[in-house]
Design an enzyme around this catalytic site. Structure first.
Site, PDB file in Angstrom:
ATOM      1  NE  ARG A   1      39.979  41.582  46.122  1.00 16.78           N
ATOM      2  CZ  ARG A   1      40.113  42.795  45.593  1.00 16.78           C
ATOM      3  NH1 ARG A   1      39.653  43.848  46.243  1.00 16.78           N
ATOM      4  NH2 ARG A   1      40.732  42.968  44.456  1.00 16.78           N
TER       5      ARG A   1
ATOM      6  CB  SER B   1      35.883  41.157  45.672  1.00 24.56           C
ATOM      7  OG  SER B   1      35.243  40.037  45.072  1.00 24.56           O
TER       8      SER B   1
ATOM      9  N   GLY C   1      43.321  31.975  47.108  1.00 20.99           N
ATOM     10  CA  GLY C   1      44.118  33.106  47.577  1.00 20.99           C
ATOM     11  C   GLY C   1      43.406  34.426  47.413  1.00 20.99           C
ATOM     12  CE1 TYR C   2      40.038  39.072  43.398  1.00 24.82           C
ATOM     13  CE2 TYR C   2      38.150  37.755  44.091  1.00 24.82           C
ATOM     14  CZ  TYR C   2      38.670  38.921  43.572  1.00 24.82           C
ATOM     15  OH  TYR C   2      37.814  39.958  43.229  1.00 24.82           O
ATOM     16  CB  ALA C   3      38.228  33.756  48.389  1.00 23.45           C
TER      17      ALA C   3
END
Length: 261
Positions: A155, A138, A150-152
């Protein structure tokens, strides 16, 4: 790589980029191993692909299930020629909205899942001296925006995984490709309510792409042994800015990104 007759294992294959990539690989002459938790959707896709697809339901966040998956794939099909680490999930939350369990879930898929699956087949691929590992990442791995802690982090972990794989696999005949699309018109945001509203406003300059566009770019990059592909074209400018002007990028992400209510 000539994809005709090759075995391609695709994670997150039940919908979106994964399902579109499966269709595209089959059109290129490959056989595909479809991996995801949703067995019913995998079976629907396999039926559509008419004999060129094989279904392997699994929870890739569980290393024991990945070990069992690898054994079954090797027994039924052999060692994959291509692994596409595409499985991804996770709500976009500020760190102070997140629980330890939220963070664990977002680290499990995609980051740990990609590591588990790659480790499960790496020794066989190196021993054979050929293959390609594809990682779908991403833009947050280059330009981090607020409200997706958490997503960052997961990734950015994938970015490190790509770099570590390149260092370890140099000279083995096993290549590594990173595919990084901008916003994709898949069902990701429908499955993660509240996340789309946190996309930074500045990202509107980057056109949305379809799963089919990403799949075509992914398959072409695999066939051509490309190291990295970014799409659409405007995303390359964003990535270049993040590299050349990181402070400006951080400011833009913060100024146009999500705010606490």
């Amino acid at each position: 790589m000539d994809l005709r007759g090759k075995i391609v294992l695709i994670t997150g294959a039940s919908s979106g980029i994964g399902a579109a990539a499966a269709r595209e690989f089959v059109r290129a002459g490959a056989d595909v191993a479809l991996v995801a938790r949703n067995a019913a959707r995998l079976n629907e896709l396999a039926k559509e692909l008419d004999g060129a697809a094989h279904v392997f339901p699994a929870d890739l966040g569980d290393p024991d299930e990945v070990v069992a998956l690898a054994a079954e794939v090797k027994a039924r099909l052999g060692v994959p020629d291509v692994i596409v680490n595409n499985a991804g999930a996770g709500r976009w939350l500020f760190v102070d909205e997140s629980t330890p369990h939220d963070f664990r879930a977002m680290a499990a898929v995609p980051y740990l899942a990609a590591g588990y699956v790659t480790c499960a087949f790496a020794a066989d691929m190196v021993r054979r001296g050929s293959g390609r590992i594809v990682v779908v990442n991403s833009p947050v791995s280059r330009a981090t925006w607020p409200g997706a802690f958490g997503y960052a982090a997961a990734r950015w972990g994938l970015r490190g995984l790509v770099n570590a794989l390149r260092a370890d696999l140099r000279g083995t005949g096993v290549g590594v490709t990173e595919v990084m699309p901008g916003k994709v018109s898949s069902d990701y945001f429908a499955n993660n309510p509240g996340s789309e509203e946190r996309v930074p406003a500045v990202s509107a300059i980057v056109p949305t792409v379809t799963p089919e566009q990403v799949a075509r770019a992914l398959v072409a990059a695999t066939a051509r042994d490309r190291r990295r592909v970014l799409l659409p074209l405007m995303l390359r400018a964003v990535a270049a800015q993040a590299w050349l002007a990181p402070r400006l990028t951080d400011w833009l992400m913060g100024a146009t990104g999500a705010k606490r209510r």
